[in-house]
Design a protein around this motif. Structure first.
Motif, mmCIF file in Angstrom:
data_model
loop_
_atom_site.group_PDB
_atom_site.id
_atom_site.type_symbol
_atom_site.label_atom_id
_atom_site.label_comp_id
_atom_site.label_asym_id
_atom_site.label_seq_id
_atom_site.Cartn_x
_atom_site.Cartn_y
_atom_site.Cartn_z
ATOM 1 N N LEU A 59 19.816 22.014 -4.669
ATOM 2 C CA LEU A 59 19.081 20.998 -3.928
ATOM 3 C C LEU A 59 19.099 21.393 -2.464
ATOM 4 C CD1 LEU A 59 20.680 17.842 -5.589
ATOM 5 C CD2 LEU A 59 18.300 18.600 -5.911
ATOM 6 N N ALA A 60 18.009 21.124 -1.754
ATOM 7 C CA ALA A 60 17.927 21.441 -0.330
ATOM 8 C C ALA A 60 18.325 20.236 0.503
ATOM 9 C CB ALA A 60 16.511 21.881 0.027
ATOM 10 N N VAL A 61 18.973 20.499 1.626
ATOM 11 C CA VAL A 61 19.367 19.434 2.550
ATOM 12 C C VAL A 61 19.176 19.947 3.973
ATOM 13 C CG1 VAL A 61 21.794 20.128 2.406
ATOM 14 C CG2 VAL A 61 21.199 17.852 3.237
ATOM 15 N N GLY A 62 18.484 19.165 4.801
ATOM 16 C CA GLY A 62 18.144 19.625 6.142
ATOM 17 C C GLY A 62 18.894 18.917 7.244
ATOM 18 N N ALA A 63 19.242 19.674 8.286
ATOM 19 C CA ALA A 63 19.841 19.124 9.508
ATOM 20 C C ALA A 63 19.892 20.253 10.523
ATOM 21 C CB ALA A 63 21.240 18.584 9.267
ATOM 22 N N GLU A 64 19.386 20.003 11.714
ATOM 23 C CA GLU A 64 19.410 21.035 12.742
ATOM 24 C C GLU A 64 20.760 21.017 13.438
ATOM 25 O OE1 GLU A 64 16.788 22.765 16.498
ATOM 26 O OE2 GLU A 64 16.087 21.024 15.355
ATOM 27 N N LEU A 65 21.569 22.031 13.190
ATOM 28 C CA LEU A 65 22.910 22.085 13.762
ATOM 29 C C LEU A 65 22.835 22.343 15.262
ATOM 30 C CD1 LEU A 65 24.868 24.065 11.027
ATOM 31 C CD2 LEU A 65 24.416 21.604 11.204
ATOM 32 N N GLY A 66 23.773 21.751 15.985
ATOM 33 C CA GLY A 66 23.777 21.853 17.432
ATOM 34 C C GLY A 66 23.250 20.606 18.105
ATOM 35 N N ALA A 67 22.529 19.761 17.359
ATOM 36 C CA ALA A 67 22.052 18.486 17.886
ATOM 37 C C ALA A 67 23.183 17.462 17.870
ATOM 38 C CB ALA A 67 20.877 17.990 17.056
ATOM 39 N N ASP A 69 23.425 14.536 16.591
ATOM 40 C CA ASP A 69 23.633 13.818 15.329
ATOM 41 C C ASP A 69 23.611 14.747 14.125
ATOM 42 O OD1 ASP A 69 20.998 14.505 15.483
ATOM 43 O OD2 ASP A 69 20.204 12.546 14.875
ATOM 44 N N ASP A 70 23.925 16.039 14.353
ATOM 45 C CA ASP A 70 23.743 17.033 13.293
ATOM 46 C C ASP A 70 24.611 16.766 12.067
ATOM 47 O OD1 ASP A 70 26.090 17.666 14.649
ATOM 48 O OD2 ASP A 70 25.594 19.780 14.962
ATOM 49 N N VAL A 71 25.876 16.461 12.268
ATOM 50 C CA VAL A 71 26.783 16.281 11.130
ATOM 51 C C VAL A 71 26.430 15.022 10.351
ATOM 52 C CG1 VAL A 71 29.189 15.961 10.449
ATOM 53 C CG2 VAL A 71 28.613 17.605 12.234
ATOM 54 N N GLU A 72 26.090 13.953 11.059
ATOM 55 C CA GLU A 72 25.723 12.713 10.369
ATOM 56 C C GLU A 72 24.469 12.905 9.533
ATOM 57 O OE1 GLU A 72 26.488 13.002 13.555
ATOM 58 O OE2 GLU A 72 28.390 11.921 13.661
ATOM 59 N N THR A 73 23.486 13.607 10.114
ATOM 60 C CA THR A 73 22.251 13.875 9.377
ATOM 61 C C THR A 73 22.522 14.735 8.153
ATOM 62 O OG1 THR A 73 20.964 13.754 11.416
ATOM 63 C CG2 THR A 73 19.937 14.867 9.551
ATOM 64 N N LEU A 113 25.382 28.386 21.619
ATOM 65 C CA LEU A 113 26.214 29.222 20.747
ATOM 66 C C LEU A 113 27.447 28.459 20.278
ATOM 67 C CD1 LEU A 113 26.248 32.804 22.319
ATOM 68 C CD2 LEU A 113 25.625 32.224 19.984
ATOM 69 N N PHE A 114 28.126 27.815 21.199
ATOM 70 C CA PHE A 114 29.339 27.097 20.819
ATOM 71 C C PHE A 114 29.029 25.832 20.030
ATOM 72 C CE2 PHE A 114 31.459 30.119 23.396
ATOM 73 C CZ PHE A 114 32.771 30.120 22.963
ATOM 74 N N ALA A 115 27.896 25.195 20.317
ATOM 75 C CA ALA A 115 27.533 23.993 19.565
ATOM 76 C C ALA A 115 27.264 24.321 18.103
ATOM 77 C CB ALA A 115 26.307 23.337 20.196
ATOM 78 N N VAL A 116 26.578 25.425 17.844
ATOM 79 C CA VAL A 116 26.199 25.792 16.471
ATOM 80 C C VAL A 116 27.323 26.542 15.766
ATOM 81 C CG1 VAL A 116 24.568 27.088 15.044
ATOM 82 C CG2 VAL A 116 23.745 25.844 17.053
ATOM 83 N N ASN A 117 27.950 27.472 16.472
ATOM 84 C CA ASN A 117 28.898 28.382 15.828
ATOM 85 C C ASN A 117 30.328 27.858 15.763
ATOM 86 O OD1 ASN A 117 26.601 29.929 15.998
ATOM 87 N ND2 ASN A 117 27.565 31.691 16.960
ATOM 88 N N VAL A 118 30.681 26.909 16.635
ATOM 89 C CA VAL A 118 32.064 26.405 16.681
ATOM 90 C C VAL A 118 32.115 24.894 16.438
ATOM 91 C CG1 VAL A 118 34.170 26.223 18.059
ATOM 92 C CG2 VAL A 118 32.716 28.246 18.268
ATOM 93 N N ARG A 119 31.395 24.134 17.257
ATOM 94 C CA ARG A 119 31.456 22.678 17.106
ATOM 95 C C ARG A 119 30.961 22.225 15.745
ATOM 96 N NH1 ARG A 119 27.778 19.363 21.046
ATOM 97 N NH2 ARG A 119 26.287 19.576 19.309
ATOM 98 N N ALA A 120 29.833 22.753 15.311
ATOM 99 C CA ALA A 120 29.276 22.310 14.021
ATOM 100 C C ALA A 120 30.218 22.597 12.856
ATOM 101 C CB ALA A 120 27.898 22.929 13.796
ATOM 102 N N PRO A 121 30.725 23.827 12.680
ATOM 103 C CA PRO A 121 31.667 24.050 11.566
ATOM 104 C C PRO A 121 32.901 23.162 11.638
ATOM 105 C CG PRO A 121 30.906 26.152 12.433
ATOM 106 C CD PRO A 121 30.405 25.090 13.361
#
Length: 254
Positions: A59-67, A69-73, A113-121
């Motif tokens: 199943l596909a699930v979308g969310a733009e990481l780095g935003a 509200d990324d994790v909630e979405t 870079l840090f928002a997507v590669n570190v904060r998001a994970p």
């Protein structure tokens, strides 16, 4: 490698490249693959179709990481897909690409870079823990850039060093639950997306010459390592960085 039938796996950045190969491989082992995408919805749909054609489930699930509200979405979609089932495997694969050398990197590029590669994970793991079963797997993609000195990838390498430290410390924290936490560090990996870059004169030959196993890596080479770490056979491996580069830049070649 053991069967993953009945298990669920979330793979971020699975619409193409290494992430796509990981999702396909885990689904081939029997897992329900949740195929995350940021903006490439068509790529995610193609990944799902490939899995289904092979007899798997996805199943596909979308969310733009780095935003903000990324994790909630992301997890609104994940929980809808899971429909009450636990999560068994989390693969943090999505990443922003290197921003450039110190002299030209902007604050906005560095922050992304840090928002997507570190904060998001980090916060994806935090949000996933209530869903993740005891004995589950967390695998985060690092890079050989974290152990190499590439002047054009300083900020990118910093992000990968951060997730390696995160994986080691979380392995210690989550050990009582039987959850293993590891990082996988690919080297230069040729994919359908970046293939044109390898047409630069001499680039592929240089990389092959610096790789102990003497060839370019592909997405399946990395996906196999991730699938192993997701399996029962890897139950005694945690807090480790697994190099999946074919031996890139180990030293002078004979």
């Amino acid at each position: 490698m053991s069967d993953l039938t009945g298990r669920t796996a979330l793979v971020t950045g699975a619409s193409r490249g290494i992430g796509q190969a990981i999702a396909v491989r885990l689904a081939a082992k029997g897992a329900l693959a949740l195929v995350h995408f940021g903006t490439d919805e068509d790529g995610a749909a193609a990944t799902v179709k490939e899995i289904e054609r092979a007899g798997g489930s996805a199943l596909a699930v979308g969310a733009e990481l780095g935003a903000d509200d990324d994790v909630e979405t992301l997890f609104a979609g994940v929980e809808a897909c899971l429909a009450g089932r636990p999560l068994d495997i989390l693969v943090n694969n999505a990443a922003a690409v290197p921003a450039g050398p110190l002299g030209s990197t902007t604050r906005a590029e560095f922050d992304r870079l840090f928002a997507v590669n570190v904060r998001a994970p980090y916060f994806i793991i935090q949000r996933a823990l209530p869903l993740l079963r005891d004995g589950g797997r967390i695998i985060t993609m690092s890079s050989v850039a974290a152990r190499s000195a590439f002047p054009t990838q300083t900020s990118f390498a910093m992000t990968k060093g951060a997730v390696e430290t995160m994986s080691m410390t979380l392995a210690n924290e989550l050990g009582p639950r039987g959850i293993t936490v590891n990082a996988v560090a690919p080297g230069t990996t040729r994919t359908a997306t970046n293939g044109a870059a390898f047409e630069a004169p001499g680039l592929a030959e240089f990389i092959v010459g610096a790789t102990a196993l003497g060839r370019l890596g592909g997405p399946d080479d990395v996906a196999d390592v991730v699938a192993f770490l997701a399996s029962d056979e890897a139950r005694w491996i945690t807090g480790q960085v697994i190099d999946a580069s074919g031996g890139l830049f180990l030293g002078p070649r004979p």
